[in-house]
Design an enzyme around this catalytic site. Structure first.
Site, PDB file in Angstrom:
ATOM      1  N   THR A 144       9.385  25.317  29.973  1.00  0.00           N
ATOM      2  CA  THR A 144      10.095  25.431  28.693  1.00  0.00           C
ATOM      3  C   THR A 144      11.394  26.243  28.800  1.00  0.00           C
ATOM      4  O   THR A 144      12.046  26.475  27.786  1.00  0.00           O
ATOM      5  CB  THR A 144       9.197  26.072  27.614  1.00  0.00           C
ATOM      6  OG1 THR A 144       8.748  27.335  28.114  1.00  0.00           O
ATOM      7  CG2 THR A 144       8.017  25.193  27.271  1.00  0.00           C
ATOM      8  N   ASP A 185      -5.117  28.370  33.376  1.00  0.00           N
ATOM      9  CA  ASP A 185      -3.696  28.635  33.518  1.00  0.00           C
ATOM     10  C   ASP A 185      -3.301  28.309  34.954  1.00  0.00           C
ATOM     11  O   ASP A 185      -4.176  28.092  35.778  1.00  0.00           O
ATOM     12  CB  ASP A 185      -3.407  30.110  33.218  1.00  0.00           C
ATOM     13  CG  ASP A 185      -2.188  30.244  32.324  1.00  0.00           C
ATOM     14  OD1 ASP A 185      -1.401  29.281  32.301  1.00  0.00           O
ATOM     15  OD2 ASP A 185      -2.031  31.283  31.672  1.00  0.00           O
ATOM     16  N   TYR A 225      15.540  19.440  30.537  1.00  0.00           N
ATOM     17  CA  TYR A 225      14.282  19.691  29.815  1.00  0.00           C
ATOM     18  C   TYR A 225      13.926  18.492  28.930  1.00  0.00           C
ATOM     19  O   TYR A 225      12.811  17.954  29.006  1.00  0.00           O
ATOM     20  CB  TYR A 225      14.411  20.971  28.981  1.00  0.00           C
ATOM     21  CG  TYR A 225      13.256  21.201  28.022  1.00  0.00           C
ATOM     22  CD1 TYR A 225      12.006  21.571  28.493  1.00  0.00           C
ATOM     23  CD2 TYR A 225      13.431  21.043  26.642  1.00  0.00           C
ATOM     24  CE1 TYR A 225      10.943  21.783  27.612  1.00  0.00           C
ATOM     25  CE2 TYR A 225      12.379  21.249  25.759  1.00  0.00           C
ATOM     26  CZ  TYR A 225      11.134  21.632  26.247  1.00  0.00           C
ATOM     27  OH  TYR A 225      10.087  21.816  25.376  1.00  0.00           O
ATOM     28  N   GLN A 228       2.505  30.128  24.359  1.00  0.00           N
ATOM     29  CA  GLN A 228       2.475  30.401  22.908  1.00  0.00           C
ATOM     30  C   GLN A 228       1.424  29.529  22.211  1.00  0.00           C
ATOM     31  O   GLN A 228       0.562  30.020  21.473  1.00  0.00           O
ATOM     32  CB  GLN A 228       3.828  30.089  22.274  1.00  0.00           C
ATOM     33  CG  GLN A 228       4.986  30.903  22.777  1.00  0.00           C
ATOM     34  CD  GLN A 228       6.202  30.718  21.871  1.00  0.00           C
ATOM     35  OE1 GLN A 228       6.426  31.509  20.962  1.00  0.00           O
ATOM     36  NE2 GLN A 228       6.975  29.689  22.097  1.00  0.00           N
TER      37      GLN A 228
HETATM   38  P1  NDP Z   1       5.307  28.381  26.645  1.00  0.00           P
HETATM   39  O1  NDP Z   1       6.469  28.449  27.575  1.00  0.00           O
HETATM   40  O2  NDP Z   1       4.958  29.541  25.800  1.00  0.00           O
HETATM   41  O3  NDP Z   1       4.007  27.980  27.472  1.00  0.00           O
HETATM   42  C1  NDP Z   1       4.023  27.082  28.532  1.00  0.00           C
HETATM   43  C2  NDP Z   1       2.903  27.462  29.467  1.00  0.00           C
HETATM   44  O4  NDP Z   1       3.006  26.657  30.651  1.00  0.00           O
HETATM   45  C3  NDP Z   1       2.966  28.927  29.917  1.00  0.00           C
HETATM   46  O5  NDP Z   1       1.683  29.493  29.889  1.00  0.00           O
HETATM   47  C4  NDP Z   1       3.475  28.792  31.351  1.00  0.00           C
HETATM   48  O6  NDP Z   1       3.054  29.845  32.186  1.00  0.00           O
HETATM   49  C5  NDP Z   1       2.806  27.495  31.760  1.00  0.00           C
HETATM   50  N1  NDP Z   1       3.371  27.009  33.002  1.00  0.00           N
HETATM   51  C6  NDP Z   1       4.635  27.173  33.502  1.00  0.00           C
HETATM   52  N2  NDP Z   1       4.707  26.653  34.735  1.00  0.00           N
HETATM   53  C7  NDP Z   1       3.478  26.159  35.029  1.00  0.00           C
HETATM   54  C8  NDP Z   1       2.921  25.525  36.170  1.00  0.00           C
HETATM   55  N3  NDP Z   1       3.617  25.296  37.293  1.00  0.00           N
HETATM   56  N4  NDP Z   1       1.619  25.147  36.127  1.00  0.00           N
HETATM   57  C9  NDP Z   1       0.871  25.383  35.027  1.00  0.00           C
HETATM   58  N5  NDP Z   1       1.340  26.005  33.940  1.00  0.00           N
HETATM   59  C10 NDP Z   1       2.634  26.384  33.949  1.00  0.00           C
HETATM   60  O7  NDP Z   1       5.527  27.071  25.768  1.00  0.00           O
HETATM   61  P2  NDP Z   1       5.079  26.775  24.251  1.00  0.00           P
HETATM   62  O8  NDP Z   1       3.669  27.203  24.047  1.00  0.00           O
HETATM   63  O9  NDP Z   1       6.148  27.247  23.356  1.00  0.00           O
HETATM   64  O10 NDP Z   1       5.158  25.176  24.297  1.00  0.00           O
HETATM   65  C11 NDP Z   1       4.000  24.342  24.178  1.00  0.00           C
HETATM   66  C12 NDP Z   1       4.465  22.896  24.191  1.00  0.00           C
HETATM   67  O11 NDP Z   1       5.353  22.672  23.087  1.00  0.00           O
HETATM   68  C13 NDP Z   1       5.235  22.474  25.436  1.00  0.00           C
HETATM   69  O12 NDP Z   1       4.878  21.159  25.762  1.00  0.00           O
HETATM   70  C14 NDP Z   1       6.686  22.513  25.007  1.00  0.00           C
HETATM   71  O13 NDP Z   1       7.486  21.610  25.757  1.00  0.00           O
HETATM   72  C15 NDP Z   1       6.554  22.082  23.555  1.00  0.00           C
HETATM   73  N6  NDP Z   1       7.647  22.548  22.708  1.00  0.00           N
HETATM   74  C16 NDP Z   1       8.012  23.864  22.689  1.00  0.00           C
HETATM   75  C17 NDP Z   1       9.051  24.304  21.896  1.00  0.00           C
HETATM   76  C18 NDP Z   1       9.483  25.743  21.878  1.00  0.00           C
HETATM   77  O14 NDP Z   1      10.401  26.072  21.098  1.00  0.00           O
HETATM   78  N7  NDP Z   1       8.861  26.643  22.645  1.00  0.00           N
HETATM   79  C19 NDP Z   1       9.788  23.365  21.026  1.00  0.00           C
HETATM   80  C20 NDP Z   1       9.315  22.013  21.098  1.00  0.00           C
HETATM   81  C21 NDP Z   1       8.272  21.641  21.900  1.00  0.00           C
HETATM   82  P3  NDP Z   1       4.061  31.113  32.377  1.00  0.00           P
HETATM   83  O15 NDP Z   1       4.345  31.625  31.005  1.00  0.00           O
HETATM   84  O16 NDP Z   1       3.267  32.037  33.218  1.00  0.00           O
HETATM   85  O17 NDP Z   1       5.272  30.556  33.042  1.00  0.00           O
END
Ligand code: NDP
Length: 298
Positions: A65, A30, A128, A11
């Site tokens: 996440t 990615d 988490y 996101q």
């Molecule tokens: P998303 O889950 O949308 O994005 C996380 C990304 O990490 C995805 O593209 C995912 O890929 C990728 N990912 C998963 N596994 C791996 C791996 N093994 N190696 C490399 N990449 C990987 O998260 P957000 O954009 O929502 O979150 C961004 C940040 O904000 C994060 O640090 C999160 O902890 C933090 N955050 C998020 C909140 C929320 O409500 N979402 C709230 C508070 C903080 P794929 O989708 O293909 O699995």
């Protein structure tokens, strides 16, 4: 200026591709990228990636996440949320790069009703939250210049999100039950991406501001308040809404048992971010309305 973005498909990562492009040459990866490893389940493989690209800025938007799933796969969650950011931080320190990383309200135990400050005591309730906290600690221990932005309740127009689920349920059902005892601020990925680019621009001029900041939209609501706002918006926009406003029941978290415990109080005090970077944060409804306008094609 060379910027390495990891987790470009998430996101926040998706929006960062736009906002970071204004800072310089962007290499966005990615976990299934082929030229360089960006797979956080193999943390040590990230060293070679950082060294080959030699960026001045590393932005980490990758994370595990899936909060409930993390309870049953703690090793993978730790690898992605803690060990891999630690490797990035170590490499950033070695080459003098900045590291921008995201963390979460889930590092707190959710007690009380006061907004959490950056130096408030942590106490994660879930795998988490615990692994995200360990990621923060590894970054601080590395000695690299960093910005850790703790945020909450992130949504984006792209992909699935809570608001879209509520829109679907509101069109299908006469009655809904939504949790009312978790309080926070829905925060748009777009806002976070814009704040990130602005914070990096500032940090490059003022290295002493390296540290942790709370970054979330202004105001607060519960999931019930959030759902009611979304459904109201849809009704006014002439969308199909079956549920009446007074048929959205406010229920406690215990009505929806989940493997991971969530904090009740997710309020984040953002004064440090606002003062350091000279920004005004919009009320959460502004971003949500913009996302709904996009989603509903208004
Ligand atoms: P998303 O889950 O949308 O994005 C996380 C990304 O990490 C995805 O593209 C995912 O890929 C990728 N990912 C998963 N596994 C791996 C791996 N093994 N190696 C490399 N990449 C990987 O998260 P957000 O954009 O929502 O979150 C961004 C940040 O904000 C994060 O640090 C999160 O902890 C933090 N955050 C998020 C909140 C929320 O409500 N979402 C709230 C508070 C903080 P794929 O989708 O293909 O699995």
């Amino acid at each position: 200026m060379k910027i390495l973005l990891l987790g470009k498909g998430g996101q926040v990562g998706w929006e960062l591709q736009r906002s970071l492009a204004t800072l310089g040459e962007l290499v966005a990866l990615d976990f299934d990228s082929t030229d360089f490893s960006a797979d956080f389940s193999r943390p040590e493989s990230l060293s070679a990636t950082v060294n080959a690209i030699a960026p001045q800025i590393i932005v980490n938007a990758a994370a595990h996440t899936a909060v409930d799933k993390a309870e049953s796969e703690p090793d993978l969650a730790r690898s992605i949320n803690a060990t891999a950011p630690g490797v990035l931080a170590r490499e950033a320190a070695a080459i003098g790069a900045w590291l921008l990383h995201y963390s979460t309200d889930y590092v707190f135990d959710g007690s009380g009703s006061a907004p959490w400050r950056e130096d408030s005591p942590t106490g994660p309730l879930s795998v988490y939250g615990q692994t995200k906290l360990e990621g923060e600690q590894a970054i601080r221990a590395s000695g690299c210049r960093h910005l850790i932005l703790r945020t909450s309740w992130v949504y984006a127009a792209r992909g699935g999100n809570f608001a879209k689920t509520m829109l679907r349920l509101a069109a299908e059902r006469d009655r809904l039950s939504v949790i009312d005892d978790q309080i926070g601020a829905p925060t748009g990925a777009e806002l976070l991406a814009d704040l990130s680019a602005h914070a990096l621009r500032t940090a490059l001029q003022r290295p002493e501001i390296s540290g942790t900041y709370h970054a979330a939209a202004a105001g607060e609501t519960s999931w019930h308040g959030y759902a009611s706002h979304v459904i109201d918006f849809a009704r006014h926009a002439g969308q199909p809404v079956k549920v009446a406003a007074d048929a959205i029941a406010a229920v406690p978290s215990s009505a929806f048992p989940t493997p991971a415990r969530r904090p009740n109080n997710s309020r984040l005090d953002t004064s440090r971010l606002r003062e350091t970077f000279g920004v005004t944060l919009p009320d959460w409804r502004i971003g949500v309305d913009r996302m709904l306008t996009e989603v509903l094609g208004q």
